[in-house]
Design a protein around this motif. Structure first.
Motif, short mmCIF file in Angstrom:
data_model
loop_
_atom_site.label_atom_id
_atom_site.label_comp_id
_atom_site.label_asym_id
_atom_site.label_seq_id
_atom_site.Cartn_x
_atom_site.Cartn_y
_atom_site.Cartn_z
N GLY A 52 0.83 -1.20 0.00
CA GLY A 52 0.00 0.00 0.00
C GLY A 52 0.86 1.24 0.00
O GLY A 52 2.07 1.21 -0.15
N SER A 53 0.22 2.37 0.18
CA SER A 53 0.92 3.64 0.16
C SER A 53 1.35 4.02 1.57
O SER A 53 1.04 3.35 2.55
CB SER A 53 -0.03 4.70 -0.41
N THR A 54 2.06 5.13 1.67
CA THR A 54 2.45 5.63 2.98
C THR A 54 1.22 6.22 3.66
O THR A 54 0.45 6.95 3.05
CB THR A 54 3.53 6.71 2.83
N CYS A 55 1.04 5.90 4.93
CA CYS A 55 -0.12 6.39 5.67
C CYS A 55 -0.04 7.91 5.87
O CYS A 55 1.05 8.50 5.84
CB CYS A 55 -0.19 5.74 7.04
N THR A 56 -1.17 8.52 6.10
CA THR A 56 -1.24 9.91 6.55
C THR A 56 -2.02 9.91 7.86
O THR A 56 -2.72 8.95 8.18
CB THR A 56 -1.95 10.81 5.53
N GLY A 172 2.93 18.51 6.32
CA GLY A 172 1.99 19.02 5.33
C GLY A 172 0.82 18.10 5.03
O GLY A 172 0.02 18.40 4.15
N GLN A 173 0.72 16.97 5.71
CA GLN A 173 -0.38 16.04 5.47
C GLN A 173 -1.45 16.16 6.54
O GLN A 173 -1.27 16.87 7.53
CB GLN A 173 0.14 14.60 5.42
N ALA A 174 -2.54 15.45 6.34
CA ALA A 174 -3.64 15.43 7.31
C ALA A 174 -3.15 14.87 8.64
O ALA A 174 -2.16 14.13 8.69
CB ALA A 174 -4.80 14.59 6.78
N VAL A 175 -3.85 15.23 9.71
CA VAL A 175 -3.44 14.81 11.05
C VAL A 175 -4.56 14.02 11.72
O VAL A 175 -5.73 14.10 11.34
CB VAL A 175 -3.07 16.02 11.94
N ALA A 176 -4.18 13.27 12.73
CA ALA A 176 -5.13 12.63 13.64
C ALA A 176 -4.95 13.33 14.97
O ALA A 176 -3.82 13.57 15.40
CB ALA A 176 -4.84 11.14 13.77
N VAL A 177 -6.03 13.69 15.63
CA VAL A 177 -5.94 14.45 16.88
C VAL A 177 -6.25 13.53 18.05
O VAL A 177 -7.30 12.87 18.08
CB VAL A 177 -6.88 15.66 16.86
N ALA A 178 -5.32 13.50 19.01
CA ALA A 178 -5.51 12.70 20.23
C ALA A 178 -5.71 13.66 21.40
O ALA A 178 -4.96 14.64 21.55
CB ALA A 178 -4.29 11.82 20.47
N THR A 179 -6.69 13.37 22.21
CA THR A 179 -7.00 14.21 23.38
C THR A 179 -6.78 13.41 24.65
O THR A 179 -7.45 12.40 24.88
CB THR A 179 -8.46 14.70 23.32
N PRO A 180 -5.82 13.85 25.49
CA PRO A 180 -5.58 13.12 26.74
C PRO A 180 -6.73 13.34 27.72
O PRO A 180 -7.49 14.30 27.61
CB PRO A 180 -4.27 13.73 27.26
N SER A 181 -6.83 12.47 28.68
CA SER A 181 -7.92 12.59 29.66
C SER A 181 -7.72 13.79 30.58
O SER A 181 -8.67 14.30 31.16
CB SER A 181 -8.05 11.30 30.48
N TYR A 182 -6.50 14.25 30.70
CA TYR A 182 -6.22 15.50 31.44
C TYR A 182 -5.08 16.19 30.71
O TYR A 182 -4.29 15.55 30.01
CB TYR A 182 -5.88 15.21 32.91
N PRO A 183 -4.95 17.53 30.85
CA PRO A 183 -3.92 18.25 30.10
C PRO A 183 -2.51 17.76 30.42
O PRO A 183 -2.18 17.41 31.56
CB PRO A 183 -4.11 19.70 30.56
N LEU A 184 -1.68 17.72 29.38
CA LEU A 184 -0.26 17.41 29.54
C LEU A 184 0.47 18.72 29.85
O LEU A 184 0.07 19.79 29.37
CB LEU A 184 0.30 16.81 28.24
N GLN A 185 1.54 18.64 30.61
CA GLN A 185 2.32 19.84 30.93
C GLN A 185 3.81 19.56 30.69
O GLN A 185 4.57 19.33 31.64
CB GLN A 185 2.07 20.27 32.38
N PRO A 186 4.21 19.59 29.41
CA PRO A 186 5.61 19.32 29.11
C PRO A 186 6.50 20.54 29.41
O PRO A 186 6.36 21.59 28.79
CB PRO A 186 5.60 19.00 27.61
N CYS A 187 7.39 20.37 30.35
CA CYS A 187 8.31 21.44 30.72
C CYS A 187 9.54 21.40 29.81
O CYS A 187 9.59 20.62 28.85
CB CYS A 187 8.71 21.29 32.18
N GLY A 188 10.52 22.22 30.12
CA GLY A 188 11.73 22.27 29.30
C GLY A 188 11.45 22.84 27.93
O GLY A 188 11.96 22.33 26.92
N GLY A 189 10.60 23.90 27.89
CA GLY A 189 10.26 24.51 26.59
C GLY A 189 9.36 23.61 25.75
O GLY A 189 9.39 23.67 24.53
N GLY A 190 8.56 22.81 26.41
CA GLY A 190 7.65 21.92 25.68
C GLY A 190 8.35 20.72 25.05
O GLY A 190 7.93 20.21 24.01
#
Length: 198
Positions: A52-56, A172-190
């Motif tokens: 098949g092709s490369t997934c997006t 530049g391709q379509a995305v899939a959006v994942a929503t965590p059950s609570y907000p993530l807080q990545p430190c170190g400049g994200g």
């Protein structure tokens, strides 16, 4: 005299005929037929697997797994379940875009692991392996792990709040959006460490 000669000739003729009939040779002809087997034929079968092709990102529904933390590092996983028809191939690492509750992009830095001196070892052993191509059909899934520090570093007093993660396979391709059950807080400049797809 003439009669004696004729009798003698007849006698010799009789002897010759009898002798010849007793010593007649029979000729036997033997015919040998050799059947040669046809040369062995070799059949070569080539199997081509269509990968098949490369997934997006648009081929998938993305869902967060449970998160766990240890020593200031939070680990989580994202499962991508293929919803589009046909098959496609994943290989390498995801491209992540972090977003806040308003949908604005949160500045971040994604680091692909494993590396020679990986700062993070994921709990799932498969996440720590080198990337490998994965072919997915409708309904099948792949996963990647992510990790981030949740303790402010340097001049940080707080860490950004991330309410969703957009997952792309290529820029530049379509995305899939994942929503965590609570907000993530990545430190170190994200900073977020990610594993290859597995």
């Amino acid at each position: 005299m003439r009669r004696a000669i004729i009798s003698l000739v007849l006698f010799f003729a009789f002897v010759v005929i009898v002798t010849a009939s007793r010593h007649s040779t029979s000729t036997t002809t033997t015919t040998t037929t050799t059947t040669l087997a046809p040369p062995a034929s070799t059949t070569t079968t080539t199997t081509t697997t269509a990968t098949g092709s490369t997934c997006t990102g648009g081929d998938f529904r993305a869902t967060f797994g449970l998160s766990q933390g240890a020593a200031g590092t939070v680990y989580s996983s994202v499962r991508l379940t293929k919803t589009s028809p046909g098959s496609c191939t994943l290989d390498g690492w995801p491209l992540l875009t972090l977003q806040n509750t308003q949908g604005a992009v949160v500045p971040s830095r994604t680091i692909d692991l494993p590396t020679v001196n990986s700062p993070v070892v994921f709990p799932d052993a498969a996440a720590n392996a080198a990337p490998t191509a994965i072919t997915l059909a409708t309904g099948s899934s792949a996963t990647f792990d992510l990790a981030f520090g949740d303790v402010p570093t340097g001049n940080e007093t707080t860490c950004p709040s991330v309410s969703s993660v957009a997952v792309a396979i290529a820029a530049g391709q379509a995305v899939a959006v994942a929503t965590p059950s609570y907000p993530l807080q990545p430190c170190g400049g994200g900073t977020v460490w990610v594993s290859p797809f597995f």
